[in-house]
Scaffold this active site. Structure first.
Site, mmCIF file in Angstrom:
data_model
loop_
_atom_site.group_PDB
_atom_site.id
_atom_site.type_symbol
_atom_site.label_atom_id
_atom_site.label_comp_id
_atom_site.label_asym_id
_atom_site.label_seq_id
_atom_site.Cartn_x
_atom_site.Cartn_y
_atom_site.Cartn_z
ATOM 1 N N ARG A 122 0.845 -1.198 0.000
ATOM 2 C CA ARG A 122 0.000 0.000 0.000
ATOM 3 C C ARG A 122 0.878 1.244 0.000
ATOM 4 O O ARG A 122 1.042 1.935 1.007
ATOM 5 C CB ARG A 122 -0.960 -0.048 1.186
ATOM 6 C CG ARG A 122 -2.043 -1.102 0.948
ATOM 7 C CD ARG A 122 -3.180 -1.027 1.919
ATOM 8 N NE ARG A 122 -4.344 -1.729 1.375
ATOM 9 C CZ ARG A 122 -5.461 -1.939 2.047
ATOM 10 N NH1 ARG A 122 -5.576 -1.482 3.279
ATOM 11 N NH2 ARG A 122 -6.465 -2.581 1.495
ATOM 12 N N GLN A 127 -1.237 2.299 -5.761
ATOM 13 C CA GLN A 127 -2.648 2.509 -5.427
ATOM 14 C C GLN A 127 -3.576 2.014 -6.536
ATOM 15 O O GLN A 127 -4.614 1.412 -6.274
ATOM 16 C CB GLN A 127 -2.918 3.990 -5.153
ATOM 17 C CG GLN A 127 -2.490 4.432 -3.774
ATOM 18 C CD GLN A 127 -2.807 5.890 -3.526
ATOM 19 O OE1 GLN A 127 -2.946 6.682 -4.456
ATOM 20 N NE2 GLN A 127 -2.913 6.265 -2.265
ATOM 21 N N ASP A 130 -4.296 -1.770 -6.359
ATOM 22 C CA ASP A 130 -4.765 -2.291 -5.070
ATOM 23 C C ASP A 130 -6.120 -2.990 -5.217
ATOM 24 O O ASP A 130 -7.175 -2.370 -5.120
ATOM 25 C CB ASP A 130 -4.850 -1.139 -4.069
ATOM 26 C CG ASP A 130 -5.171 -1.599 -2.653
ATOM 27 O OD1 ASP A 130 -5.488 -2.789 -2.466
ATOM 28 O OD2 ASP A 130 -5.104 -0.761 -1.734
ATOM 29 N N SER A 133 -8.592 -2.835 -2.134
ATOM 30 C CA SER A 133 -9.381 -1.602 -2.003
ATOM 31 C C SER A 133 -10.486 -1.531 -3.047
ATOM 32 O O SER A 133 -11.630 -1.180 -2.750
ATOM 33 C CB SER A 133 -8.471 -0.382 -2.112
ATOM 34 O OG SER A 133 -7.617 -0.301 -0.998
ATOM 35 N N TYR A 230 -2.770 -1.202 9.006
ATOM 36 C CA TYR A 230 -3.705 -2.266 9.359
ATOM 37 C C TYR A 230 -3.934 -2.272 10.863
ATOM 38 O O TYR A 230 -3.117 -1.799 11.654
ATOM 39 C CB TYR A 230 -3.167 -3.636 8.930
ATOM 40 C CG TYR A 230 -3.110 -3.841 7.442
ATOM 41 C CD1 TYR A 230 -4.260 -4.059 6.697
ATOM 42 C CD2 TYR A 230 -1.885 -3.814 6.762
ATOM 43 C CE1 TYR A 230 -4.211 -4.252 5.325
ATOM 44 C CE2 TYR A 230 -1.819 -3.998 5.385
ATOM 45 C CZ TYR A 230 -2.993 -4.221 4.682
ATOM 46 O OH TYR A 230 -2.934 -4.403 3.324
#
Length: 380
Positions: A122, A127, A130, A133, A230
């Site tokens: 991440r 991005q 990902d 996500s 996280y």
């Protein structure tokens, strides 16, 4: 540089690894793309759509895979599929590697270079790749839609000549990508929304969406986030305090949506049977972690359970796949962005940099061995 897009063999998987839009861009990179017949139908994409984008259509997965240098998949290929995979092919998929030693060994023995897209770091550069996500965002939205479908009342407050309908009270547990989208969606539907998370940074994010944050905010809470963003596992003492606060809050709610997952671990148990029993008849719980053991006691994978006190617990599997067209569109773009890093754009040839941080973070198997250090330890 042949790229294959097989049809997923799991009957519960409607998503696909490429769309006509990404096929065009892959061809512009210098690739030839072959799609298995019917691969996109469950996502609303016909073979004709792929042909128009420039892809060839193969009558089966086996024929689509012939000579492929790259394979774009959704789920980790099973042993029976791998027979058709060319040795040395780069396979990009959601590999679900945790606790799957035998399956990883099978993939390694097939001689493919398997990349686990869910292990993408991440960082800013990654991005657009990902997949966690992109898919969680849709799952959070769909969780609210599913809850609204099962809830026997309206979500927004409605003032009518016959009286006022009160707004539904929605509580979201876990304010990651899925949780934040659930909050935003429930707010758009007019619900009164509260949320909780063990990560301190989540409080501001929840408030920014117009929801109220609920948590025991002690010193352990303030230290409850890893450098990667996280949630850390919490102590038994903290869990007990948080559970007491949540239990009191839950009994006043109409809808509860749980989204809590910790990578590599079973889903934490957040909602006990006593909490479920405290809810009013007609209330709804949605457990987005049911595939990892579930956050809600009594949730059953793939089912909607109605309890003795009239509460519904929704445990749908593959929730992003319930929005297959949108999920495939986003997932295919995630894969395309990663493929672009593996290609020499000037020469238009496959040229992976095995020392690239994205490659090292996601590469599970290569040359017949499991090469990812995290999973080498599992296999021994």
């Amino acid at each position: 540089m042949g790229i294959a897009v097989p049809k997923e063999v799991d009957p519960g998987e409607p998503r696909v690894g490429a769309t006509p839009d990404t096929v065009k861009k892959l061809i512009a990179l210098g690739a030839s793309v072959t799609v298995a017949a019917g691969a996109g139908l469950a996502s609303g994409i016909t073979d004709a759509d792929y042909r128009e984008a420039g892809a060839a259509i193969a009558p089966s997965n086996t024929e689509a895979l012939q000579g492929a240098a790259i394979v774009l998949k959704v789920r980790r290929p099973a042993a029976e599929e791998l027979v058709a995979y060319p040795a040395g092919a780069l396979v990009l998929a959601i590999m679900d590697p945790y606790g799957q030693q035998e399956a990883l060994e099978v993939v390694a023995r097939a001689g493919v270079a398997a990349f686990a897209m869910e292990l993408m770091p991440r960082i800013t550069r990654a991005q657009v790749m990902d997949v966690l996500s992109s898919q969680a965002n849709l799952a959070g939205y769909r969780a609210v839609v599913d809850a609204a479908a099962e809830f026997g009342r309206a979500f927004p407050m409605m003032m009518t000549a016959a009286g006022t309908v009160p707004a539904a009270k929605v509580f979201v547990m876990g304010a990651g990508v899925a949780g934040l989208q659930a909050i935003a969606t429930a707010r758009r539907l007019g619900a009164i929304v509260t949320a909780t998370d063990v990560r301190p940074a989540a409080k501001e994010q929840v408030a920014s969406l117009g929801a109220k944050f609920v948590a025991v905010e002690d010193e352990e809470f303030r230290q409850a986030e890893t450098a990667a963003g996280y949630a850390k596992p919490m102590s038994a003492e903290y869990q007990a305090k948080q559970a007491a606060l949540v239990a009191e809050h839950i009994r006043k709610q109409d809808v509860v949506i749980t989204t809590a997952l910790i990578p590599g671990r079973p889903a934490p148990h957040l909602v006990s049977s006593a909490m479920v029993e405290s809810l009013k008849p007609g209330s709804v719980l949605v457990d987005l972690a049911v595939e990892r053991g579930g956050n809600v006691e009594g949730a059953r994978a793939g089912e909607v359970v109605t309890t003795a006190n009239g509460v519904k617990i929704i445990g749908y599997l593959n929730v992003p796949g319930r929005l297959a067209a949108s999920a495939s569109s986003l997932y295919a773009r995630n894969l395309l962005a990663f493929v672009e890093t593996l290609v020499d754009k000037k020469e238009k040839v496959l040229a992976p940099n095995w020392e690239d941080e994205l490659v090292k973070a996601t590469l599970l198997t290569r040359d017949g061995a499991i090469v990812h250090p995290m999973f080498q330890l599992q296999v021994g």
